[in-house]
Design a protein around this motif. Structure first.
Motif, PDB file in Angstrom:
ATOM      1  N   UNK A  31      68.132  54.324  36.418  1.00 49.96           N
ATOM      2  CA  UNK A  31      68.416  54.340  37.850  1.00 49.96           C
ATOM      3  C   UNK A  31      67.537  55.328  38.628  1.00 49.96           C
ATOM      4  N   UNK A  32      67.352  56.569  38.182  1.00 52.15           N
ATOM      5  CA  UNK A  32      66.507  57.480  38.976  1.00 52.15           C
ATOM      6  C   UNK A  32      65.072  56.962  39.153  1.00 52.15           C
ATOM      7  N   UNK A  33      64.539  56.323  38.112  1.00 51.90           N
ATOM      8  CA  UNK A  33      63.190  55.765  38.206  1.00 51.90           C
ATOM      9  C   UNK A  33      63.178  54.607  39.205  1.00 51.90           C
ATOM     10  N   UNK A  34      64.178  53.747  39.136  1.00 45.87           N
ATOM     11  CA  UNK A  34      64.256  52.622  40.063  1.00 45.87           C
ATOM     12  C   UNK A  34      64.329  53.120  41.497  1.00 45.87           C
ATOM     13  N   UNK A  35      65.187  54.081  41.750  1.00 44.46           N
ATOM     14  CA  UNK A  35      65.372  54.565  43.117  1.00 44.46           C
ATOM     15  C   UNK A  35      64.101  55.189  43.662  1.00 44.46           C
ATOM     16  N   UNK A  75      60.929  54.684  42.647  1.00 39.45           N
ATOM     17  CA  UNK A  75      59.905  53.654  42.830  1.00 39.45           C
ATOM     18  C   UNK A  75      60.246  52.747  44.012  1.00 39.45           C
ATOM     19  N   UNK A  76      61.501  52.348  44.106  1.00 40.89           N
ATOM     20  CA  UNK A  76      61.948  51.465  45.184  1.00 40.89           C
ATOM     21  C   UNK A  76      61.682  52.113  46.552  1.00 40.89           C
ATOM     22  N   UNK A  77      62.042  53.368  46.682  1.00 36.19           N
ATOM     23  CA  UNK A  77      61.853  54.066  47.957  1.00 36.19           C
ATOM     24  C   UNK A  77      60.375  54.111  48.332  1.00 36.19           C
ATOM     25  N   UNK A  78      59.522  54.425  47.386  1.00 36.14           N
ATOM     26  CA  UNK A  78      58.075  54.503  47.662  1.00 36.14           C
ATOM     27  C   UNK A  78      57.498  53.114  47.957  1.00 36.14           C
ATOM     28  N   UNK A  79      57.920  52.122  47.200  1.00 36.85           N
ATOM     29  CA  UNK A  79      57.432  50.757  47.413  1.00 36.85           C
ATOM     30  C   UNK A  79      57.788  50.261  48.808  1.00 36.85           C
ATOM     31  N   UNK A  80      58.998  50.520  49.248  1.00 38.92           N
ATOM     32  CA  UNK A  80      59.427  50.049  50.563  1.00 38.92           C
ATOM     33  C   UNK A  80      58.652  50.744  51.687  1.00 38.92           C
ATOM     34  N   UNK A  81      58.257  51.998  51.474  1.00 39.70           N
ATOM     35  CA  UNK A  81      57.395  52.664  52.460  1.00 39.70           C
ATOM     36  C   UNK A  81      56.065  51.924  52.580  1.00 39.70           C
ATOM     37  N   UNK A  82      55.510  51.535  51.455  1.00 39.80           N
ATOM     38  CA  UNK A  82      54.224  50.833  51.445  1.00 39.80           C
ATOM     39  C   UNK A  82      54.358  49.426  52.027  1.00 39.80           C
ATOM     40  N   UNK A  83      55.479  48.770  51.749  1.00 37.83           N
ATOM     41  CA  UNK A  83      55.688  47.395  52.206  1.00 37.83           C
ATOM     42  C   UNK A  83      56.048  47.296  53.681  1.00 37.83           C
ATOM     43  N   UNK A  84      56.536  48.380  54.261  1.00 35.13           N
ATOM     44  CA  UNK A  84      57.047  48.338  55.624  1.00 35.13           C
ATOM     45  C   UNK A  84      56.124  47.652  56.610  1.00 35.13           C
ATOM     46  N   UNK A 144      69.219  58.354  48.177  1.00 41.45           N
ATOM     47  CA  UNK A 144      69.679  58.499  46.803  1.00 41.45           C
ATOM     48  C   UNK A 144      68.566  59.000  45.882  1.00 41.45           C
ATOM     49  N   UNK A 145      67.320  58.615  46.189  1.00 41.27           N
ATOM     50  CA  UNK A 145      66.193  58.997  45.337  1.00 41.27           C
ATOM     51  C   UNK A 145      66.011  60.513  45.293  1.00 41.27           C
ATOM     52  N   UNK A 146      66.456  61.217  46.333  1.00 44.35           N
ATOM     53  CA  UNK A 146      66.313  62.672  46.367  1.00 44.35           C
ATOM     54  C   UNK A 146      67.645  63.388  46.191  1.00 44.35           C
ATOM     55  N   UNK A 147      68.728  62.632  46.012  1.00 42.41           N
ATOM     56  CA  UNK A 147      70.034  63.245  45.796  1.00 42.41           C
ATOM     57  C   UNK A 147      70.722  62.526  44.643  1.00 42.41           C
ATOM     58  N   UNK A 157      60.559  37.646  41.253  1.00 40.40           N
ATOM     59  CA  UNK A 157      60.364  37.242  39.864  1.00 40.40           C
ATOM     60  C   UNK A 157      60.019  38.410  38.940  1.00 40.40           C
ATOM     61  N   UNK A 158      59.393  39.456  39.481  1.00 35.67           N
ATOM     62  CA  UNK A 158      58.895  40.528  38.624  1.00 35.67           C
ATOM     63  C   UNK A 158      59.467  41.906  38.933  1.00 35.67           C
ATOM     64  N   UNK A 159      59.491  42.285  40.202  1.00 36.13           N
ATOM     65  CA  UNK A 159      59.958  43.634  40.535  1.00 36.13           C
ATOM     66  C   UNK A 159      61.462  43.798  40.343  1.00 36.13           C
ATOM     67  N   UNK A 160      62.238  42.843  40.856  1.00 39.18           N
ATOM     68  CA  UNK A 160      63.695  42.989  40.758  1.00 39.18           C
ATOM     69  C   UNK A 160      64.149  43.071  39.298  1.00 39.18           C
ATOM     70  N   UNK A 161      63.682  42.196  38.404  1.00 43.00           N
ATOM     71  CA  UNK A 161      64.091  42.350  37.002  1.00 43.00           C
ATOM     72  C   UNK A 161      63.627  43.686  36.398  1.00 43.00           C
ATOM     73  N   UNK A 162      62.475  44.172  36.830  1.00 41.83           N
ATOM     74  CA  UNK A 162      61.999  45.468  36.350  1.00 41.83           C
ATOM     75  C   UNK A 162      62.879  46.585  36.879  1.00 41.83           C
TER      76      UNK A 162
END
Length: 155
Positions: free
Chosen positions: A37-41, A43-52, A109-112, A26-31
């Motif tokens: 795109x670079x900000x999304x990638x 943040x997404x990469x870091x968030x998934x590390x935390x969520x793992x 992608x976040x680093x390339x 409801x909140x993260x995906x729309x954000x």
């Protein structure tokens, strides 16, 4: 182990799972879709590390506690708990087989640079995300129905 304790654990873990996935959907995906795109990638990469650990732990605890509850129950409660366990397992499998491989690509992608078909891949990640969220919510609904049935409130 008392059945009430197992039911409580199943409700807690599955409710937390559904809530976390629901918040993300409801909140993260729309954000994600509203920022560059670079900000999304990044943040997404870091968030998934935390969520793992936390999200996979919640999925595992939901599936196991629901399965134990099914073994401890009879009749309709067994079917409800078993269904909740299968739905939690489904959420886990969607995550491991669908979202996690794409998360690995997003991390690169976040680093390339994202490939030309990145939008299609991100859409696929979102579809997997909505599917696992739906499975988690359905599992939680089955456990709520079981709890209401046990308490007599659903009669």
């Amino acid at each position: 182990m008392p059945i009430r304790l197992v039911l409580g654990l199943a409700l807690l873990s599955t409710g937390a799972l559904a809530g976390a996935f629901g918040y993300g959907a409801a909140n993260l995906v729309p954000t994600f879709d509203a920022v560059p795109l670079p900000m999304r990638l990044s943040f997404h990469a870091r968030l998934m590390e935390m969520n793992g650990i936390t999200m996979q732990g919640a999925m595992g605890l939901s599936a196991v506690s629901s399965a134990v509850l099914a073994v401890m129950s009879r009749g309709t409660p067994r079917w409800l708990a078993g269904g909740a366990g299968l739905l939690a397992l489904t959420s886990f499998l969607i995550t491991r087989l669908g979202n996690v491989p794409i998360n690995g690509r997003i991390k690169e992608w976040a680093v390339s640079t994202a490939p030309l078909d990145h939008a299609e891949i991100l859409d696929r990640w979102e579809a997997f995300n909505y599917a696992r969220t739906g499975a988690a919510f359905a599992a939680f609904v089955l456990l709520i129905a079981l709890a209401l049935r046990r308490s007599g409130a659903a009669r």
